[in-house]
Design an enzyme around this catalytic site. Structure first.
Site, PDB file in Angstrom:
ATOM      1  N   HIS A  95      52.532  90.654  38.303  1.00 42.92           N
ATOM      2  CA  HIS A  95      51.709  90.221  39.325  1.00 42.92           C
ATOM      3  C   HIS A  95      51.730  88.532  39.814  1.00 42.92           C
ATOM      4  O   HIS A  95      51.163  88.047  40.699  1.00 42.92           O
ATOM      5  CB  HIS A  95      50.290  90.418  39.170  1.00 42.92           C
ATOM      6  N   LYS A 134      47.621  78.588  46.716  1.00 45.87           N
ATOM      7  CA  LYS A 134      47.091  79.361  48.017  1.00 45.87           C
ATOM      8  C   LYS A 134      46.735  78.512  49.201  1.00 45.87           C
ATOM      9  O   LYS A 134      46.440  78.711  50.238  1.00 45.87           O
ATOM     10  CB  LYS A 134      45.961  80.148  47.440  1.00 45.87           C
ATOM     11  N   LYS A 153      39.441  83.908  48.363  1.00 42.15           N
ATOM     12  CA  LYS A 153      40.308  84.130  47.196  1.00 42.15           C
ATOM     13  C   LYS A 153      40.251  83.174  46.130  1.00 42.15           C
ATOM     14  O   LYS A 153      39.646  81.936  46.299  1.00 42.15           O
ATOM     15  CB  LYS A 153      41.798  84.126  47.699  1.00 42.15           C
ATOM     16  N   ARG A 154      40.657  83.477  44.778  1.00 43.14           N
ATOM     17  CA  ARG A 154      40.659  82.282  43.959  1.00 43.14           C
ATOM     18  C   ARG A 154      41.025  81.070  44.582  1.00 43.14           C
ATOM     19  O   ARG A 154      42.124  81.195  45.297  1.00 43.14           O
ATOM     20  CB  ARG A 154      41.393  82.738  42.590  1.00 43.14           C
ATOM     21  N   LYS A 185      42.925  94.138  53.653  1.00 40.84           N
ATOM     22  CA  LYS A 185      41.506  94.254  54.004  1.00 40.84           C
ATOM     23  C   LYS A 185      41.117  93.685  55.514  1.00 40.84           C
ATOM     24  O   LYS A 185      40.419  94.530  56.226  1.00 40.84           O
ATOM     25  CB  LYS A 185      40.536  93.947  52.847  1.00 40.84           C
ATOM     26  N   THR A 198      45.887  91.134  48.565  1.00 45.26           N
ATOM     27  CA  THR A 198      45.369  92.225  49.335  1.00 45.26           C
ATOM     28  C   THR A 198      44.408  92.151  50.179  1.00 45.26           C
ATOM     29  O   THR A 198      44.124  93.096  50.718  1.00 45.26           O
ATOM     30  CB  THR A 198      44.815  93.088  47.784  1.00 45.26           C
TER      31      THR A 198
HETATM   32  C1  26Q Z   1      47.627  83.816  32.111  1.00 45.87           C
HETATM   33  C2  26Q Z   1      47.831  82.784  31.138  1.00 45.87           C
HETATM   34  C3  26Q Z   1      46.818  82.253  30.716  1.00 45.87           C
HETATM   35  C4  26Q Z   1      45.739  82.246  31.228  1.00 45.87           C
HETATM   36  C5  26Q Z   1      45.382  83.187  32.348  1.00 45.87           C
HETATM   37  C6  26Q Z   1      46.364  84.014  32.690  1.00 45.87           C
HETATM   38  C7  26Q Z   1      46.243  84.748  33.934  1.00 45.87           C
HETATM   39  C8  26Q Z   1      44.784  85.326  34.307  1.00 45.87           C
HETATM   40  C9  26Q Z   1      44.621  86.126  35.330  1.00 45.87           C
HETATM   41  C10 26Q Z   1      47.411  85.040  34.849  1.00 45.87           C
HETATM   42  C11 26Q Z   1      47.031  85.688  36.002  1.00 45.87           C
HETATM   43  C12 26Q Z   1      45.928  86.462  36.161  1.00 45.87           C
HETATM   44  C13 26Q Z   1      45.455  86.944  37.456  1.00 45.87           C
HETATM   45  C14 26Q Z   1      46.494  87.196  38.494  1.00 45.87           C
HETATM   46  C15 26Q Z   1      46.390  87.813  39.741  1.00 45.87           C
HETATM   47  O1  26Q Z   1      45.227  88.340  40.055  1.00 45.87           O
HETATM   48  N1  26Q Z   1      47.230  88.210  40.540  1.00 45.87           N
HETATM   49  C16 26Q Z   1      47.158  88.604  41.906  1.00 45.87           C
HETATM   50  O2  26Q Z   1      47.296  90.058  41.998  1.00 45.87           O
HETATM   51  C17 26Q Z   1      47.424  90.666  43.007  1.00 45.87           C
HETATM   52  C18 26Q Z   1      47.335  91.961  42.896  1.00 45.87           C
HETATM   53  O3  26Q Z   1      48.821  92.508  42.637  1.00 45.87           O
HETATM   54  C19 26Q Z   1      48.344  90.135  44.185  1.00 45.87           C
HETATM   55  O4  26Q Z   1      47.873  90.644  45.204  1.00 45.87           O
HETATM   56  C20 26Q Z   1      47.949  88.675  44.114  1.00 45.87           C
HETATM   57  O5  26Q Z   1      49.139  88.096  45.045  1.00 45.87           O
HETATM   58  C21 26Q Z   1      48.290  87.965  42.877  1.00 45.87           C
HETATM   59  O6  26Q Z   1      47.958  86.562  42.835  1.00 45.87           O
END
Ligand code: 26Q
Length: 756
Positions: A317, A502, A496-497, A607, A603
């Site tokens: 992702h 972003k 979004k986050r 929406k 995503t």
């Molecule tokens: C990794 C290492 C250490 C600490 C945290 C993390 C971590 C935590 C959460 C890495 C990634 C996430 C979340 C990622 C995420 O939400 N990605 C999103 O996924 C969506 C679904 O595929 C995409 O539409 C988005 O583009 C993408 O940002």
């Protein structure tokens, strides 16, 4: 239509009062009982091969309306309530939103569960039952405060199960317990489950009520308290590994037990189970399954590796290097020594097969690259949008693509229309029923609407639908945070986050530009309300600074009588699924402005499109596919291409300071640190953000700023032609069927899972 539910009868029976006399609280209880009973009665989907979708996050949102939709009761219940003077929306306010996810990846997992059940496929979600979830975001002094989210206190959907497992860590062991949440499918009788493991002995009391600081070393008490606990220190990182191992060890034991119960001899486990690994957080399930098959079930190591490699599939992702998980081997050895032994053996196998340090699982610093385990010892790797998958194949994961081209595929993300259309925008759903018939509810096909984009009735009805959604959003924002939004405002949304890539900071710089433009006497034809929402990781300082900038701008503009009538900035506190359901249907403009190449898919872009907003975007992630579908005239794109951006990174030639020195840009960036503005906000935060953008700007907000401002002004001008705008919106809705998660899941099943 046949009557499937008689709420008045239920109310008289159970409460002894008519539906009209019952309170919202009482009706909420009745509906919860009714829905829970019907879910409990539904049979589990079955089939020989079963999917386990393992994920650290499931951002499921409130479930009452969603389950009513899936059970086919939503419209009837709404109508019966309305007749008795009640509003389902107000009743659902009483439900606490589960806090089991953080962003896109977690919401995707939730949409997928809905679609897996809707397609009648046997597939459960597996994750953890975090007692305080991610965190509850408050705003204090225009800054984010992170508080425990006490969603579990009022939770009615969790069904306790008998199953418990022992999870053995290096120096102690714990016992788990299991809770299920039923996942009914839309328009079919079966159900699946979201299976959430919890820790026996978990202690909520070690968390204070006003902060998310707790004893990170109290592992026997804290493993299931928070999602993504702060990992900026060593204790936090260790806790993350303990938590992940707790999740996957439970998952692996569950998978093996259920397969045995269904007749597997475990040598054929891959015929009974497939595991989808949602980003690398559940990657340790691969070595853990191998460990269990060898240690507990007497299968030879090489055979176990083969079995597991035929049942593990990985979704990537993210392309951000810092989000690709890497753990020191020493840490893994401390948490789960025998599982770590398996990783060491897997590394040897990979090294023997491929003499290339770039693809080694354990690097020269004894650090384990989690994604590499998935790629060598899984049979499928997928990206989440076409561009993202191309970048993985050609750049980020190139050496792996060279070895295993057949393992790579794209599965463009999708969203469930049950929640993101039928649930959050019933007026639009009704318009579609009248315009094109109801087949779309089953097929997701909205293309017949394309024939009606010039139809005056459809256009005017769309205008009414959008106005109704705006009214609902306005009252939501007034109720939740006292914001007053003009009735005729253009609603421009970036939710979004908060992350530098972003580029919420670029949107903030636009706001400064617009503020100054209005100050200069350029009065807009319509007021503009720019809505933000999103949480920032507590340890991510610059992201907190961006929140501070947005909140300070909001206050600054609200206090300027020259500008306030025409421009407004609203930042939604504690943005979550419910807030999204209120805001997305009301949006006119969807902001998807990530630095090209960095957003894997997005995503919310889907929406917004489905709800008739026009997209203002860079050609990144799934925006590229949206643009192809709707055509250039129905979308607003700007900015450097992903190839240009990748080249800037490769050459190291991006020069933020040079861009900052351009007079137009400098004026905007320096506004942040002008004395009066600094006096309104927190000088340290504003100065730090200013200096970061002016000197480093790693995610290149200044690169696209000028073009962004111009394009946004073009969008606002176009808004004035209400008819042309409405046509564009209808074209977008008509093409949105491509982004139904039912389509995505049919592809996962046809090309990866092969269930049924
Ligand atoms: C990794 C290492 C250490 C600490 C945290 C993390 C971590 C935590 C959460 C890495 C990634 C996430 C979340 C990622 C995420 O939400 N990605 C999103 O996924 C969506 C679904 O595929 C995409 O539409 C988005 O583009 C993408 O940002």
């Amino acid at each position: 239509m046949a009557c499937n539910v008689d709420l008045n009868g239920i109310s008289e029976n159970k409460l002894g009062v008519t539906l009209a006399e019952a309170s919202d609280q009482q009706i909420y209880g009745l509906l919860m009982d009714e829905v829970r009973e019907r879910c409990a009665a539904a049979p589990l989907n079955d089939g020989k091969r079963k999917l386990y979708y393992i994920s650290a996050e499931f951002l499921i949102g409130k479930l009452l309306s969603n389950n009513l939709i899936d059970l086919g009761l939503f419209d009837e219940v709404r109508a019966q309530l309305a007749e008795a003077g009640h509003d389902l929306g107000a009743i659902e306010e009483l439900e606490a939103e589960p806090s089991l996810g953080n962003g896109g990846l977690g919401r995707l997992a939730a949409c997928f569960l809905d679609s897996i059940a809707t397609l009648g496929l046997p597939g459960d979600g597996v994750g953890l039952n975090y007692h305080y979830g991610l965190f509850h975001q408050g705003f204090i002094d225009n800054q984010q405060a992170a508080l425990p989210d006490e969603w579990l206190a009022e939770q009615g959907w969790l069904v306790p199960e008998e199953r418990t497992y022992t999870v053995e860590f290096g120096d102690f062991s714990v016992t788990s317990k299991l809770y299920d949440i039923d996942v009914p499918g839309y328009g079919q009788p079966g159900k699946n489950r979201l299976r959430l493991f919890d820790l026996q002995g978990v202690d909520d009391e070690i968390v204070p009520s006003d902060s998310i600081d707790f004893d990170k070393l109290a592992l026997k008490k804290n493993l299931t308290l928070f999602l993504y606990p702060d990992d900026s220190d060593e204790d936090g990182r260790m806790l993350r590994i303990y938590q992940q191992y707790f999740m996957v060890s439970n998952a692996a034991q569950l998978i093996i037990d259920e397969a045995l119960e269904r007749g597997s001899n475990l040598r054929d486990l891959d015929e009974y189970a497939v595991v989808q690994i949602n980003d690398t957080h559940p990657t340790m399930v691969i070595p853990e399954l191998i460990r269990l098959l060898t240690e507990k079930h007497g299968i030879e190591f090489d055979e176990a590796v083969g079995i597991v490699s035929r049942m593990a599939a990985y979704t990537n992702h993210t392309i951000l290097a810092e989000a690709l998980e890497k753990w020191p081997l020493k840490s893994l050895q401390k948490v789960a020594p025998r599982m770590a032994d398996v990783i060491v053996r897997l590394d040897k196998l990979a090294r023997a097969a491929h003499d290339d340090p770039r693809v080694a699982i354990i690097d020269e610093n004894d650090v384990v690259h989690m994604a590499r385990i998935d790629i060598h010892f899984g049979y499928s790797i997928n990206g989440v949008a076409a561009l993202h998958t191309e970048i993985l194949k050609n750049t980020e994961l190139r050496p792996f693509y060279d070895i295993y081209p057949e393992k790579f595929s794209n599965k463009t993300n999708g969203i469930t229309f049950r929640r993101w259309l039928m649930g959050c925008n019933p007026e639009l759903a009704a318009l579609l029923d009248d315009a094109i018939g109801t087949d779309w509810r089953r097929t997701g096909d909205l293309t017949p609407l394309a024939a009606l984009v010039d139809d005056a009735d459809t256009l005017s009805r769309f205008g009414e639908v959008k106005a109704a959604a705006k009214t609902r959003m306005r009252s939501f924002l007034t109720r939740t945070q006292g914001a007053k939004i003009p009735e005729d405002a253009i609603i421009d949304v970036q939710v979004k986050r908060i992350h530098e890539y972003k580029r919420q900071q670029m949107n903030a710089l636009y706001i400064i530009w617009k503020y100054l433009d209005i100050k200069n006497g350029n009065i807009p034809a319509h007021p503009l309300t720019i809505v933000f929402g999103g949480k920032a990781a507590p340890a991510y300082v610059i992201a907190q600074d961006v929140i501070h900038l947005v909140l300070t701008l909001s206050q600054w503009i609200a206090n300027d009588p020259d500008v306030a009538p025409y421009l407004q900035v609203v930042m939604i506190e504690n943005y979550n699924v419910s807030a999204a359901e209120h805001v997305i249907p009301a949006a006119d403009i969807s902001e998807q402005i990530s630095l090209a190449s960095k957003e894997a898919s997005g995503t919310s872009n889907m929406k917004f499109m489905l709800n008739g907003a026009l997209t203002l975007c860079t050609l990144d992630g799934a925006n590229v596919e949206i643009a192809e579908l709707v055509g250039d005239e129905n979308i607003y794109t700007f900015g450097a291409s992903s190839q240009q951006v990748e080249k800037l990174y490769a050459d190291g030639t991006y020069d933020a300071a040079a861009l900052y020195r351009r007079p137009g840009t400098k004026l905007l960036v320096d506004f942040m640190t002008s004395p009066a503005f600094m006096a309104t906000g927190n000088a340290e935060r504003l100065q730090r953000l200013h200096d970061d953008i002016a000197g480093k700007d790693w995610f290149m907000a200044l690169l696209d700023l000028e073009e962004y401002i111009q394009k946004k002004e073009e969008v606002l001008r176009d808004y004035e032609d209400r008819e042309a705008w409405g046509k564009k919106a209808l074209v977008n809705i008509a093409q949105a069927g491509a982004f139904s998660s039912d389509r995505t899941i049919a592809q996962y099943n046809g090309e990866i899972w092969h269930l049924k």
